[in-house]
Design an enzyme around this catalytic site. Sequence first.
Site, PDB file in Angstrom:
ATOM      1  N   GLU A 355       0.824  -1.291   0.025  1.00 13.91           N
ATOM      2  CA  GLU A 355       0.038  -0.079   0.106  1.00 13.91           C
ATOM      3  C   GLU A 355       0.901   1.382  -0.060  1.00 13.91           C
ATOM      4  OE1 GLU A 355      -4.304   0.066   1.836  1.00 13.91           O
ATOM      5  OE2 GLU A 355      -3.085   1.110   3.107  1.00 13.91           O
ATOM      6  N   HIS A 387       6.479 -26.980   3.075  1.00 14.44           N
ATOM      7  CA  HIS A 387       5.781 -27.949   2.293  1.00 14.44           C
ATOM      8  C   HIS A 387       4.830 -27.595   1.357  1.00 14.44           C
ATOM      9  CE1 HIS A 387       7.483 -31.158   4.843  1.00 14.44           C
ATOM     10  NE2 HIS A 387       7.885 -30.298   5.836  1.00 14.44           N
ATOM     11  N   LYS A 515     -13.818   1.527  -4.222  1.00 13.19           N
ATOM     12  CA  LYS A 515     -14.747   2.157  -3.310  1.00 13.19           C
ATOM     13  C   LYS A 515     -15.850   2.868  -3.733  1.00 13.19           C
ATOM     14  CE  LYS A 515     -12.252   3.671   0.177  1.00 13.19           C
ATOM     15  NZ  LYS A 515     -11.775   4.236   1.382  1.00 13.19           N
TER      16      LYS A 515
END
EC number: 5.3.1.9
Length: 549
Positions: A355, A387, A515
Amino acid sequence: MKNINPTTTNAWKALQQHHKTQSAVTIQQLFAQEKDRFTDYSLSFNNEVLVDFSKNNVTKETLGLLRQLAQECALSEAVDAMFSGAKINKTEDRAVLHTALRNRSNSPVLVDGKDVMPEVNAVLAKMKDFCHRVISGEWKGYTGKAITDVVNIGIGGSDLGPYMVTEALRPYKNHLNLHFVSNVDGTHIAETLKKVNPETTLFLVASKTFTTQETMTNAHSARNWFLATAKDESHVAKHFAALSTNSKAVAEFGIDTNNMFEFWDWVGGRYSLWSAIGLSIALSIGFEHFEALLAGAHEMDKHFRTAPIEQNIPTTLALIGLWNTNFLGAQTEAILPYDQYLHRFAAYFQQGNMESNGKYVDRNGEVIDNYQTGPIIWGEPGTNGQHAFYQLIHQGTTLIPCDFIAPAQTHNPLADHHEKLLSNFFAQTEALAFGKTKEEVEAEFVKAGKSLDEVKEVVPFKVFTGNKPTNSILVQKITPFTLGALIAMYEHKIFVQGVMFNIYSFDQWGVELGKQLANRILPELANRETITTHDSSTNGLINQYKQWR
C-alpha cells in the site's frame, strides 16, 4: 524532500555497469572469495537482533554504489524531514509522524509549529487508565460483570497491525480474550458473536472518521446484537469504546466520548498500531508491555536516524531490496518467520509495503516506466511454507528473495521442537544460496549403491542451482521490545525505498476507485431490475447474482 528520478543519477548508471559483470558471479563464488563474509555482511541491533545479509549477490562495491545512490537521492534529508514533522505526504498535505507515537525520549516534535507530544502523552495516559480498569475488573458491564472478551472492529491498518501484534505476543497475554472483526462479509461478525457473551464483551470500534463502510456496518450489527439482549440503549456506553476523532458520530452511536481515544491525521492507517488503534494490544498484553513495544520501536527509530549508512540496518535492507528488484529482476519478496506466533507478520507487511510503495506515478507526477517500485510481499511461517511453496523458490524460474526470521529462544521449549525448527531455518538459507550440483547428486546416488546408468534420467531433476538471495534475521527472543524493533525496522525499510523510488509512500489513492464504484453499485442491488449501466461483464455478473440470490 527532493524529487529525484533514481535512473538519472550517476550511481544508478554505475550500478547498471556493475551489474553486467556482477551478474555472472554466484553467491557461492562470493563466499569462496571472502572467507569471513558473514562478519563483513551482518549487522547487530542492541545485541538482540542479528541481520545477516551475506547470502545476497552483493559485494562491497555493490553496497558502495547503492549507498552512493541513497546519497544522490537525498535520503538523509528525507529522513530528517520525516522525523521533524515536515509534510512529506504532499498529496494529502500531511506530516508523517508514527515515530512520534513511540517517542519515549519525549523530545519535542513540531507540526505547524506546535509540539504534538503533550497530546500523544495524554492519549497514552488515557489508554493506560482504561486498560487498568478493564483488566482489573473495575470496569463492569451492564449486569455488573467484569469484561472477559474484547472485540476489535476495524479494517486495514485498524485491524492488521493489532491482530498481528496480539498474535505475536500471545505469551504475554492476560485473561482477556481478543477477537478481531474486519471483513464486511457478515460471516466474520456472525461467527465472532457466537463466541462471546453480551454481558461481558467490550467492543472497540476503530475508525478515524467513524464512517468507514466495513467497520461501521460491523459495528452496527454488533450494537444490534448487543441490544437484542441488553434492551436499554444506555447500556451501549458500558460495552463500546471508539478509536476515532469524530466525537459527534461517536456520541450518536451511543458511546460515551470519554471513552473515545483519538489520533491524528499525521498517523497513517498502516502505521497506526502505535496509536490509540493499539488499544486492543494494550488490553491483551497489559499497558506495561505495550510501552515496551513502543520502546523497542523507538530504539530502532534512533538507530535508523543516527547510525552511519554502513551500519544502518533498515537502510541496508532497503538498498539490497532495491538491487534485487531493479537489477536482478525480482518482482516479489517473501517474509518467512520461523515462529508460529508471527503467523500474521508477512500479511501485515504485505499491506505495509504494497500500500505504501505500490505506485506508478513519481513525486513529479510523471509515470514511472523505466524502473520497478514496490515488490509483491507475501509469506507464511516456516516450516509450513517448506511443504507448500518453497519448491518454486528453490527450483522455479522466478527469482524470489526471502527474509528468514527466527528467535534463538522459544516461549515453548517442548522436547527438541525448537532445535528442529531452527535446523530448518539454517538449512534453507544454506540450500538456497549454495544449491546442489550435478556431481553432488551423482555422488549421492553412487553412495547409495546406484549406478550412474540407473539414475542418469532423474539426476537433472535433483539439481539445485542455488544463488537465491536471502536475509537471515535472528532475534534473541520475541518480546514486546524486540517485536517493536522488528516492525520499525521494516517500516523504515519501506520508507527508504519510497524515497529512492521517488514516490509518495504515505497515501493510498489506489484503494479509492473500487470504493467509489461499490458505492454506485450498492443501490443497484436493492431490487431485481435488470442492470444495463455498466460494461457487459459487470452487467452480466450483477444480473446473474440477482437471479441466484
